[in-house]
Design a protein around this motif. Structure first.
Motif, PDB file in Angstrom:
ATOM      1  N   MET A  23       0.835  -1.206   0.000  1.00 17.22           N
ATOM      2  CA  MET A  23       0.000   0.000   0.000  1.00 17.22           C
ATOM      3  C   MET A  23       0.871   1.258   0.000  1.00 17.22           C
ATOM      4  O   MET A  23       0.613   2.189  -0.774  1.00 17.22           O
ATOM      5  N   SER A  27       0.178   1.420  -3.977  1.00 18.86           N
ATOM      6  CA  SER A  27      -1.222   1.831  -4.051  1.00 18.86           C
ATOM      7  C   SER A  27      -1.437   3.300  -3.683  1.00 18.86           C
ATOM      8  O   SER A  27      -2.128   4.020  -4.408  1.00 18.86           O
ATOM      9  N   HIS A  31      -2.945   6.270  -6.035  1.00 21.15           N
ATOM     10  CA  HIS A  31      -4.107   7.082  -5.671  1.00 21.15           C
ATOM     11  C   HIS A  31      -3.777   8.568  -5.826  1.00 21.15           C
ATOM     12  O   HIS A  31      -4.574   9.333  -6.385  1.00 21.15           O
TER      13      HIS A  31
END
Length: 65
Positions: A23, A27, A31
């Protein structure tokens, strides 16, 4: 109007730390590149194999979901 989305993940046993690294390194930057505001994310305080992601969107059309 902004929309807050809360995502909860149940991970395979023993994968919480690796998922958090994924993450943080892949990720969350993706984002941000897509202008999606991430408010908070991380492992659950009571179970390292549970995870949450809270994000915010601006101006979502009312019929989009």
């Amino acid at each position: 109007m902004s929309t807050i989305e809360v995502l909860q993940y149940t991970l395979k046993p023993g994968t919480g730390a690796a998922f958090h690294t994924l993450m943080e390194t892949q990720s969350i930057p993706l984002h941000q590149q897509c202008d999606i505001r991430v408010l908070k994310y991380g492992n659950s305080l009571h179970d390292a194999d549970k995870y949450y992601l809270v994000r915010s969107f601006q101006n979502i059309p009312e019929d989009a979901g």
